[in-house]
Write a protein that holds these residues in place. Structure first.
Motif, mmCIF file in Angstrom:
data_model
loop_
_atom_site.group_PDB
_atom_site.id
_atom_site.type_symbol
_atom_site.label_atom_id
_atom_site.label_comp_id
_atom_site.label_asym_id
_atom_site.label_seq_id
_atom_site.Cartn_x
_atom_site.Cartn_y
_atom_site.Cartn_z
ATOM 1 N N LEU A 168 -2.374 18.966 -6.320
ATOM 2 C CA LEU A 168 -3.276 17.825 -6.504
ATOM 3 C C LEU A 168 -4.508 17.963 -5.615
ATOM 4 N N LYS A 169 -4.322 18.426 -4.390
ATOM 5 C CA LYS A 169 -5.471 18.626 -3.489
ATOM 6 C C LYS A 169 -6.397 19.718 -4.010
ATOM 7 N N SER A 170 -5.852 20.735 -4.668
ATOM 8 C CA SER A 170 -6.710 21.798 -5.197
ATOM 9 C C SER A 170 -7.597 21.285 -6.329
ATOM 10 N N GLU A 171 -7.105 20.312 -7.081
ATOM 11 C CA GLU A 171 -7.891 19.741 -8.181
ATOM 12 C C GLU A 171 -8.776 18.582 -7.722
ATOM 13 N N MET A 172 -8.356 17.878 -6.704
ATOM 14 C CA MET A 172 -9.106 16.738 -6.159
ATOM 15 C C MET A 172 -9.222 16.931 -4.640
ATOM 16 N N PRO A 173 -10.192 17.713 -4.170
ATOM 17 C CA PRO A 173 -10.311 18.009 -2.741
ATOM 18 C C PRO A 173 -10.421 16.758 -1.856
ATOM 19 N N VAL A 174 -10.837 15.635 -2.421
ATOM 20 C CA VAL A 174 -10.942 14.397 -1.651
ATOM 21 C C VAL A 174 -9.572 13.972 -1.108
ATOM 22 N N LEU A 175 -8.491 14.412 -1.756
ATOM 23 C CA LEU A 175 -7.137 14.064 -1.304
ATOM 24 C C LEU A 175 -6.778 14.724 0.024
ATOM 25 N N ASP A 176 -7.567 15.679 0.447
ATOM 26 C CA ASP A 176 -7.319 16.328 1.737
ATOM 27 C C ASP A 176 -7.482 15.349 2.902
ATOM 28 N N SER A 177 -8.181 14.251 2.667
ATOM 29 C CA SER A 177 -8.405 13.261 3.734
ATOM 30 C C SER A 177 -7.250 12.281 3.886
ATOM 31 N N VAL A 178 -6.265 12.319 2.980
ATOM 32 C CA VAL A 178 -5.109 11.413 3.071
ATOM 33 C C VAL A 178 -4.277 11.802 4.292
ATOM 34 N N LYS A 179 -3.987 10.825 5.152
ATOM 35 C CA LYS A 179 -3.271 11.100 6.407
ATOM 36 C C LYS A 179 -1.852 10.540 6.438
ATOM 37 N N PHE A 180 -1.627 9.403 5.813
ATOM 38 C CA PHE A 180 -0.330 8.731 5.898
ATOM 39 C C PHE A 180 0.515 9.047 4.669
ATOM 40 N N ASN B 290 0.826 -1.212 0.000
ATOM 41 C CA ASN B 290 0.000 0.000 0.000
ATOM 42 C C ASN B 290 0.863 1.267 0.000
ATOM 43 N N THR B 291 1.817 1.297 -0.919
ATOM 44 C CA THR B 291 2.739 2.418 -1.011
ATOM 45 C C THR B 291 2.715 2.991 -2.426
ATOM 46 N N LEU C 292 1.997 5.901 2.329
ATOM 47 C CA LEU C 292 2.439 4.592 2.788
ATOM 48 C C LEU C 292 1.612 4.075 3.953
ATOM 49 N N ASP C 293 1.588 2.757 4.064
ATOM 50 C CA ASP C 293 1.007 2.033 5.202
ATOM 51 C C ASP C 293 -0.472 2.278 5.451
ATOM 52 N N SER C 294 -1.214 2.643 4.432
ATOM 53 C CA SER C 294 -2.653 2.820 4.589
ATOM 54 C C SER C 294 -3.330 2.420 3.284
#
Length: 184
Positions: free
Chosen positions: A100-112, A59-60, A136-138
């Motif tokens: 990338l977050k500005s174009e795909m706001p859903v990426l704001d939820s990525v934590k790892f 998952n990397t 990584l690791d998620s």
């Protein structure tokens, strides 16, 4: 009309020989200097490529800039093209992930994840990688970034990176290039 006679003696032969050897030495010196200049040019030539590592088992997901050359690559600019618009990465604090977050706001939820800037002047040493971002690791974050990037690329996301060597020779790579293209 009197003919001019040239008499050869040992002094004249020795002088002519010394001048011939000097001219020959000068020509050899110029040739060797030219060879050394070419060798110096090749000994500092950076060769940059984008590398994407997508490891589903761990998952990397990682995006790196690799310098396969023998000299450092110094970043001058990073431009992103998407939906017919040109975006300078400086508008996003030089972080690709911010764009990338500005174009795909859903990426704001990525934590790892980890991310690095692509500021003007960053030098990527020879035979090294510069990690732009890594998830990584998620499993959730991995799937989100992989699918989002795939969607953006299918919708026309393109990049252009301009970099230079320490001798200020400039090159450009982009998503459709087979290798660096020399500018200037």
């Amino acid at each position: 009309m009197a003919k001019l006679k040239f008499k050869w003696n040992s002094d004249k032969i020795l002088s002519l020989s010394a001048m011939s050897i000097s001219v020959l030495t000068l020509l050899i010196f110029i040739y060797q200097t030219n060879l050394m200049s070419k060798q110096n040019y090749l000994s500092i030539l950076p060769y940059v490529q984008i590398s994407i590592s997508n490891d589903t088992a761990k998952n990397t997901f990682s995006l790196d800039i690799k310098n396969h050359g023998v000299g450092p690559a110094i970043i001058e600019s990073v431009i992103i093209y998407y939906k017919g618009e040109k975006h300078d990465l400086r508008e996003y604090d030089n972080y690709l992930y911010n764009y990338l977050k500005s174009e795909m706001p859903v990426l704001d939820s990525v934590k790892f994840f980890s991310t690095s800037s692509l500021d003007k002047g960053i030098a990527i040493p020879a035979n090294t990688n510069y990690n732009v971002f890594k998830v990584l690791d998620s499993e959730k974050d991995y799937e989100l970034i992989a699918s989002s990037l795939d969607k953006l690329v299918k919708q026309g996301l393109r990049y252009e990176i301009i970099y230079r060597s320490i001798q200020n020779e400039r090159w450009m790579i982009h998503n459709d290039s087979d290798g660096p293209q020399k500018l200037d």
